[in-house]
Design a protein around this motif. Sequence first.
Motif, PDB file in Angstrom:
ATOM      1  N   PHE A   1       0.862  -1.177   0.000  1.00 44.31           N
ATOM      2  CA  PHE A   1       0.000   0.000   0.000  1.00 44.31           C
ATOM      3  C   PHE A   1       0.898   1.226   0.000  1.00 44.31           C
ATOM      4  O   PHE A   1       1.624   1.470   0.952  1.00 44.31           O
ATOM      5  N   ILE A   2       0.869   1.971  -1.111  1.00 44.69           N
ATOM      6  CA  ILE A   2       1.784   3.098  -1.226  1.00 44.69           C
ATOM      7  C   ILE A   2       1.020   4.408  -1.251  1.00 44.69           C
ATOM      8  O   ILE A   2       1.535   5.439  -1.636  1.00 44.69           O
ATOM      9  N   GLY A   3      -0.248   4.360  -0.812  1.00 44.76           N
ATOM     10  CA  GLY A   3      -1.092   5.537  -0.916  1.00 44.76           C
ATOM     11  C   GLY A   3      -0.977   6.499   0.253  1.00 44.76           C
ATOM     12  O   GLY A   3      -1.530   7.592   0.208  1.00 44.76           O
ATOM     13  N   LEU A   4      -0.264   6.080   1.316  1.00 49.02           N
ATOM     14  CA  LEU A   4      -0.212   6.931   2.496  1.00 49.02           C
ATOM     15  C   LEU A   4       0.447   8.261   2.148  1.00 49.02           C
ATOM     16  O   LEU A   4       1.527   8.310   1.605  1.00 49.02           O
ATOM     17  N   SER A   5      -0.260   9.340   2.480  1.00 49.46           N
ATOM     18  CA  SER A   5       0.230  10.663   2.116  1.00 49.46           C
ATOM     19  C   SER A   5       1.271  11.156   3.113  1.00 49.46           C
ATOM     20  O   SER A   5       1.188  10.887   4.308  1.00 49.46           O
ATOM     21  N   GLY A   6       2.258  11.882   2.615  1.00 51.52           N
ATOM     22  CA  GLY A   6       3.257  12.484   3.496  1.00 51.52           C
ATOM     23  C   GLY A   6       2.627  13.448   4.481  1.00 51.52           C
ATOM     24  O   GLY A   6       3.033  13.532   5.637  1.00 51.52           O
ATOM     25  N   TRP A   7       1.583  14.136   4.026  1.00 49.87           N
ATOM     26  CA  TRP A   7       0.879  15.081   4.910  1.00 49.87           C
ATOM     27  C   TRP A   7       0.261  14.378   6.116  1.00 49.87           C
ATOM     28  O   TRP A   7       0.116  14.973   7.183  1.00 49.87           O
ATOM     29  N   SER A   8      -0.109  13.104   5.930  1.00 50.55           N
ATOM     30  CA  SER A   8      -0.647  12.333   7.056  1.00 50.55           C
ATOM     31  C   SER A   8       0.356  12.291   8.204  1.00 50.55           C
ATOM     32  O   SER A   8       0.009  12.489   9.366  1.00 50.55           O
ATOM     33  N   GLY A   9       1.618  12.033   7.861  1.00 50.54           N
ATOM     34  CA  GLY A   9       2.672  11.962   8.865  1.00 50.54           C
ATOM     35  C   GLY A   9       2.894  13.304   9.535  1.00 50.54           C
ATOM     36  O   GLY A   9       3.004  13.398  10.760  1.00 50.54           O
ATOM     37  N   ILE A  10       2.943  14.348   8.718  1.00 52.05           N
ATOM     38  CA  ILE A  10       3.164  15.692   9.254  1.00 52.05           C
ATOM     39  C   ILE A  10       2.028  16.078  10.194  1.00 52.05           C
ATOM     40  O   ILE A  10       2.253  16.575  11.304  1.00 52.05           O
ATOM     41  N   ALA A  11       0.790  15.808   9.766  1.00 53.90           N
ATOM     42  CA  ALA A  11      -0.372  16.157  10.588  1.00 53.90           C
ATOM     43  C   ALA A  11      -0.367  15.370  11.894  1.00 53.90           C
ATOM     44  O   ALA A  11      -0.574  15.940  12.980  1.00 53.90           O
ATOM     45  N   ALA A  12      -0.079  14.059  11.804  1.00 52.24           N
ATOM     46  CA  ALA A  12      -0.049  13.230  13.011  1.00 52.24           C
ATOM     47  C   ALA A  12       1.011  13.754  13.977  1.00 52.24           C
ATOM     48  O   ALA A  12       0.787  13.806  15.194  1.00 52.24           O
TER      49      ALA A  12
ATOM     50  N   ASN B   1       9.343   1.489   1.987  1.00 55.84           N
ATOM     51  CA  ASN B   1      10.482   1.107   2.829  1.00 55.84           C
ATOM     52  C   ASN B   1      10.771   2.097   3.955  1.00 55.84           C
ATOM     53  O   ASN B   1      11.304   1.722   4.988  1.00 55.84           O
ATOM     54  N   GLU B   2      10.424   3.364   3.748  1.00 57.25           N
ATOM     55  CA  GLU B   2      10.720   4.381   4.762  1.00 57.25           C
ATOM     56  C   GLU B   2      10.075   4.029   6.101  1.00 57.25           C
ATOM     57  O   GLU B   2      10.587   4.393   7.146  1.00 57.25           O
ATOM     58  N   THR B   3       8.946   3.335   6.037  1.00 59.11           N
ATOM     59  CA  THR B   3       8.240   2.985   7.271  1.00 59.11           C
ATOM     60  C   THR B   3       9.111   2.134   8.188  1.00 59.11           C
ATOM     61  O   THR B   3       9.043   2.247   9.405  1.00 59.11           O
ATOM     62  N   ARG B   4       9.948   1.300   7.596  1.00 63.20           N
ATOM     63  CA  ARG B   4      10.816   0.459   8.404  1.00 63.20           C
ATOM     64  C   ARG B   4      11.810   1.300   9.196  1.00 63.20           C
ATOM     65  O   ARG B   4      12.097   1.017  10.345  1.00 63.20           O
ATOM     66  N   TYR B   5      12.326   2.367   8.555  1.00 64.97           N
ATOM     67  CA  TYR B   5      13.281   3.228   9.273  1.00 64.97           C
ATOM     68  C   TYR B   5      12.596   3.935  10.435  1.00 64.97           C
ATOM     69  O   TYR B   5      13.161   4.083  11.507  1.00 64.97           O
ATOM     70  N   LEU B   6      11.352   4.370  10.198  1.00 64.74           N
ATOM     71  CA  LEU B   6      10.581   4.986  11.289  1.00 64.74           C
ATOM     72  C   LEU B   6      10.409   3.962  12.414  1.00 64.74           C
ATOM     73  O   LEU B   6      10.563   4.294  13.597  1.00 64.74           O
ATOM     74  N   ALA B   7      10.130   2.718  12.053  1.00 61.52           N
ATOM     75  CA  ALA B   7       9.961   1.657  13.055  1.00 61.52           C
ATOM     76  C   ALA B   7      11.216   1.511  13.907  1.00 61.52           C
ATOM     77  O   ALA B   7      11.151   1.493  15.135  1.00 61.52           O
TER      78      ALA B   7
ATOM     79  N   GLY C   1       5.882  13.082  17.778  1.00 61.68           N
ATOM     80  CA  GLY C   1       5.812  14.397  17.142  1.00 61.68           C
ATOM     81  C   GLY C   1       6.877  14.564  16.086  1.00 61.68           C
ATOM     82  O   GLY C   1       6.611  14.495  14.883  1.00 61.68           O
ATOM     83  N   LEU C   2       8.110  14.735  16.564  1.00 62.79           N
ATOM     84  CA  LEU C   2       9.226  15.034  15.667  1.00 62.79           C
ATOM     85  C   LEU C   2       9.432  13.955  14.597  1.00 62.79           C
ATOM     86  O   LEU C   2       9.528  14.267  13.407  1.00 62.79           O
ATOM     87  N   PHE C   3       9.484  12.689  15.013  1.00 56.94           N
ATOM     88  CA  PHE C   3       9.756  11.613  14.050  1.00 56.94           C
ATOM     89  C   PHE C   3       8.681  11.548  12.970  1.00 56.94           C
ATOM     90  O   PHE C   3       8.980  11.337  11.800  1.00 56.94           O
ATOM     91  N   HIS C   4       7.415  11.740  13.366  1.00 56.34           N
ATOM     92  CA  HIS C   4       6.344  11.701  12.367  1.00 56.34           C
ATOM     93  C   HIS C   4       6.464  12.836  11.367  1.00 56.34           C
ATOM     94  O   HIS C   4       6.210  12.669  10.178  1.00 56.34           O
ATOM     95  N   ILE C   5       6.833  14.014  11.878  1.00 55.30           N
ATOM     96  CA  ILE C   5       6.965  15.165  10.982  1.00 55.30           C
ATOM     97  C   ILE C   5       8.109  14.926   9.994  1.00 55.30           C
ATOM     98  O   ILE C   5       7.968  15.152   8.784  1.00 55.30           O
ATOM     99  N   LEU C   6       9.245  14.427  10.509  1.00 61.50           N
ATOM    100  CA  LEU C   6      10.381  14.132   9.628  1.00 61.50           C
ATOM    101  C   LEU C   6      10.010  13.058   8.604  1.00 61.50           C
ATOM    102  O   LEU C   6      10.295  13.181   7.410  1.00 61.50           O
TER     103      LEU C   6
ATOM    104  N   ALA D   1       7.606  14.487   6.047  1.00 60.22           N
ATOM    105  CA  ALA D   1       8.285  15.396   5.121  1.00 60.22           C
ATOM    106  C   ALA D   1       9.078  14.598   4.089  1.00 60.22           C
ATOM    107  O   ALA D   1       9.059  14.895   2.893  1.00 60.22           O
ATOM    108  N   ARG D   2       9.731  13.548   4.558  1.00 57.29           N
ATOM    109  CA  ARG D   2      10.511  12.693   3.660  1.00 57.29           C
ATOM    110  C   ARG D   2       9.595  12.016   2.622  1.00 57.29           C
ATOM    111  O   ARG D   2       9.891  11.955   1.439  1.00 57.29           O
ATOM    112  N   MET D   3       8.448  11.507   3.110  1.00 64.50           N
ATOM    113  CA  MET D   3       7.490  10.849   2.225  1.00 64.50           C
ATOM    114  C   MET D   3       6.934  11.827   1.204  1.00 64.50           C
ATOM    115  O   MET D   3       6.769  11.507   0.037  1.00 64.50           O
ATOM    116  N   TRP D   4       6.636  13.024   1.697  1.00 60.90           N
ATOM    117  CA  TRP D   4       6.097  14.035   0.797  1.00 60.90           C
ATOM    118  C   TRP D   4       7.111  14.364  -0.278  1.00 60.90           C
ATOM    119  O   TRP D   4       6.804  14.413  -1.455  1.00 60.90           O
ATOM    120  N   TYR D   5       8.368  14.552   0.144  1.00 62.99           N
ATOM    121  CA  TYR D   5       9.424  14.935  -0.785  1.00 62.99           C
ATOM    122  C   TYR D   5       9.641  13.844  -1.831  1.00 62.99           C
ATOM    123  O   TYR D   5       9.802  14.111  -3.005  1.00 62.99           O
TER     124      TYR D   5
END
Lengths: 200, 97
Positions: A21-32, A151-157, A183-188, A191-195
């Motif tokens: 599932f690759i639909g998760l928006s970068g803004w979702s992370g920033i907002a969370a 794959n970025e989700t694994r790094y967040l994990a 807070g911080l990790f989700h925003i980063l 932002a990475r996902m959005w970029y």
Amino acid sequence: MKQELETLQEIRNLMENSSRFIGLSGWSGIAAGCIALIGASLAYPIVSGRLETGGYYSNPEIKTLLLIGLGTFIAALILAFIFTYAKTSKTNIPVFGKTSKRLTWTIIVPTLVGGIFLLKLISYGLYGLVAPGCLIFYGIALFATGKQTVNETRYLAYCEIILGCISLWKIEYGLYFWAIGFGLFHILYGARMWYKYDRN
Amino acid sequence: MNVENLNKAFDNRIRLGIMSILVVNREMNFNSLKEMLQVTDGNLASHLKGLEDTGYLSVNKGFIGRKTNTIYEITKNGEKAFREHLDALEFLIKNTR
């Protein structure tokens, strides 16, 4: 020759994209992340006096903290859903497709177990372990998603799990660790996902 | 191994796409396949029928409420044939370099 290469490339893309599932928006992370910071700042006045001692909380204080926690969780979930929905309706990824359902289920199981565990910790008065517990269980839930999403989700994990473990040694600063992790990790991450995925 | 090993049943972008998706997901319904491959109903249906007739897919017709929900699943034969096709493609590319 060139045609065969293109064919292989196409097969590869379909195999990858149809199972993730690759639909998760970068803004979702920033907002969370922003919601988590708001939640942490709301909890701060209650928690701050006891940062050093780990301390005792009265029942109304526990209720307020639980409400803040629950509110933060729900608000973050709703915002993440809205942004993801907006993104998936633009692209052609079904938001309630097979991949997103499987992904949701993978996240729900560790999260639910974590939730029960943390509620029990609170009822036994082990408040100091709540923040590390949130981070570690959330990290495990993300880790479990494996190849089901980007794959970025694994790094967040990894980041959440490591931070959660470190915070076990500094439980008096639990709220700070919580604010960094959620807070911080989700925003980063957002932002990475959005970029990487949403920019265009 | 040579060009002969390329499977005629996969001699088409859409068929190849269907098999690529099913080999990793085991099964998928018609609408999801349609969205992923970006094809029309008729076009997709005819290729699915073709693959079904070759014995590479099995079809399971069900309902969600009143709507039909047709699920396509890859068969053992289908998976084997697809893997062999990929091997042949790989071989071809390596040896024309």
